[in-house]
Design a protein around this motif. Structure first.
Motif, mmCIF file in Angstrom:
data_model
loop_
_atom_site.group_PDB
_atom_site.id
_atom_site.type_symbol
_atom_site.label_atom_id
_atom_site.label_comp_id
_atom_site.label_asym_id
_atom_site.label_seq_id
_atom_site.Cartn_x
_atom_site.Cartn_y
_atom_site.Cartn_z
ATOM 1 N N VAL A 42 13.926 -0.708 -1.754
ATOM 2 C CA VAL A 42 12.902 -1.414 -2.531
ATOM 3 C C VAL A 42 12.876 -2.897 -2.158
ATOM 4 C CG1 VAL A 42 12.269 -2.147 -4.860
ATOM 5 C CG2 VAL A 42 12.948 0.230 -4.444
ATOM 6 N N SER A 93 5.744 -4.960 -0.192
ATOM 7 C CA SER A 93 4.899 -5.089 -1.381
ATOM 8 C C SER A 93 5.138 -3.919 -2.327
ATOM 9 C CB SER A 93 3.417 -5.115 -0.971
ATOM 10 O OG SER A 93 3.055 -3.862 -0.398
ATOM 11 N N GLU A 94 4.621 -4.071 -3.535
ATOM 12 C CA GLU A 94 4.718 -2.995 -4.529
ATOM 13 C C GLU A 94 3.964 -1.760 -4.053
ATOM 14 O OE1 GLU A 94 5.791 -0.930 -7.913
ATOM 15 O OE2 GLU A 94 6.560 -2.845 -7.131
ATOM 16 N N HIS A 95 2.879 -1.998 -3.313
ATOM 17 C CA HIS A 95 2.099 -0.884 -2.758
ATOM 18 C C HIS A 95 2.967 -0.041 -1.826
ATOM 19 C CE1 HIS A 95 -1.351 1.281 -1.116
ATOM 20 N NE2 HIS A 95 -0.845 1.043 0.087
ATOM 21 N N GLN A 128 5.472 2.081 -3.881
ATOM 22 C CA GLN A 128 4.855 3.253 -4.505
ATOM 23 C C GLN A 128 4.512 4.317 -3.471
ATOM 24 O OE1 GLN A 128 4.672 3.743 -7.714
ATOM 25 N NE2 GLN A 128 5.548 1.731 -8.141
#
Length: 440
Positions: free
Chosen positions: A221, A226-228, A231
């Motif tokens: 992580v 990025s958070e994208h 996910q």
């Protein structure tokens, strides 16, 4: 408990079967070695009440058992196929014993098997004689057949699948090679024997609980841009695990961001893992996403028992450093580690709970034992110098010395020898006898 299978036959074939059986952790061999194949009937009868299936070294011993002393348990024999002839031909040609104008005399195989093998090897031009008499001909009759073919032939070469025939040919100085079953033939026979046992049939639908966690997911992580991306990686991993559980006809549910729980049955899980040998999911994860997994599998008479055993197995996989899979069975025996992203040199047999308790009472924590088992499985190593052990367990040399003394007092470890050094005193080499004796 392990399923007992009787192994009856001559020493050479029994040794091969036992070597291959090391990859079947569910099987416990009970061996009877016979000097002559006709002695197999008495040996098999002596095992009838002790084992759930019998594995004989060939079709001739099986015939003697069925005719003289039939037994009530399933009987299987290791067959000779074209694969055995492949190996014998290769070795004879490599050693320069098989000339281009050789005359071959073959027994124990059908003519179609022999010709198909020669055709695939591009040797169909060789002159071949295949014994086509009674399938259970006596050794004397087979020797007579081969002698007749070899008369007046300087380039005759015999392939026989009967040990006594090979011994007589050696006495007569007739060039020959022994046909032996291939490892694949033995594996198929062992699988059939396992499936024929009552214990195996009774556990076909037993519940299996599996727990999967991604190793060092937090670091993955942190490395994500990025958070994208995070996910997307989670979705990709979920899809991959879902596909694997679908191959098990199982049910999957995510427990957290990096952990999954699945249910399946023992029969399907055993088939998909090749008899508790390898986890294809681990290699797929490493190849596709560069990640490793820790997996714990639990067997049990109830879902609660299987779940508790799966959690225990997962802790051992994580303690081993990840990229590992352990199985805890309903009797608390431990199987593993299975082959994951990295190949293993050997599949370790189940460890008895009493042996595990003995190690724990001597101060060997579950983490240390898991690391030892994982390292032994991958490298086949039972002997260590102090600095090697310290590196493998990720502890200081001083701590390794202290642990070795503690384990030696409990009889788990002993000195296997001394290794000379270019400079300084020789170093002691320690062996984990409680594991070496169990596996070797």
């Amino acid at each position: 408990m392990q399923i007992k299978i009787g192994i009856v036959g001559t020493a050479s074939v029994v040794a091969r079967v036992l070597q291959v059986m090391k990859t079947f952790p569910s099987l416990a061999p009970v061996v009877r070695i016979v000097g002559q194949e006709q002695d197999a009937a008495d040996a098999a009868a002596s095992l009838e009440g002790e084992v759930e299936a019998l594995l004989l070294s060939g079709p001739v011993p099986q015939r003697f058992v069925k005719e003289k002393k039939p037994v009530a348990v399933p009987i299987h024999h290791v067959p000779l196929t074209g694969a055995g002839l492949y190996r014998a031909l290769f070795e004879a040609q490599r050693d320069g014993r098989l000339g281009p104008d050789a005359v071959l005399s073959v027994d124990s195989l059908t003519k179609s098997m022999v010709m198909r093998t020669l055709r695939e090897l591009g040797l169909e031009a060789l002159t071949v004689a295949v014994y086509d008499g009674p399938p259970y001909a006596s050794p004397d009759k087979l020797v007579g057949y081969h002698r007749k073919i070899a008369e007046g032939q300087d380039n005759a070469f015999v392939f026989t699948g009967v040990e006594r025939v090979a011994e007589e040919l050696a006495r007569l100085n007739l060039p020959h090679a022994r046909l032996a079953p291939s490892d694949e033939d033995i594996i198929v026979t062992l699988e059939r024997a396992l499936l024929s046992t009552e214990s195996r049939k009774g556990k076909e639908s037993q519940i299996v609980v599996g727990m999967v966690t991604v190793d060092e997911f937090g670091k993955l992580v942190l490395r994500s841009a990025s958070e994208h991306d995070i996910q997307k990686l989670k979705l990709d991993i979920h899809r991959m695990v879902l596909d694997y559980v679908e191959s098990l006809d199982g049910y999957l549910t995510p427990v957290g961001g990096d952990e999954y729980l699945f249910f399946t049955t023992r029969g399907i899980f055993e088939r998909e893992t090749g008899g508790y040998k390898t986890i294809p999911l681990a290699k797929d994860a490493n190849t596709s996403y560069g990640i490793t997994l820790s997996i714990g599998i639990g067997f049990g008479a109830t879902a609660s028992e299987a779940g508790a055993n799966a959690r225990s197995a997962l802790r051992k996989s994580v303690a081993a450093g990840g990229n590992a899979c352990f199985i805890v069975r309903e009797d608390r025996t431990l199987i593993g580690p299975l082959e994951m992203a990295d190949p293993v040199s050997s599949i370790l047999a189940p460890i008895d709970p009493a042996l595990l308790r003995r190690a724990e009472e001597a101060g060997m924590t579950s983490a240390y034992l898991s690391k030892l088992l994982a390292y032994m499985s991958r490298h086949g190593k039972y002997d260590y110098q102090v600095h090697e052990l310290a590196s493998m367990l990720n502890i200081t040399v001083r701590s390794a010395h202290r642990l070795l003394l503690q384990w030696a007092d409990a009889g788990l470890v002993g000195i296997a020898g001394m290794e000379k050094m270019p400079k300084g005193r020789p170093r002691q080499v320690y062996r984990f006898f409680f594991l070496a004796d169990h596996y070797l």
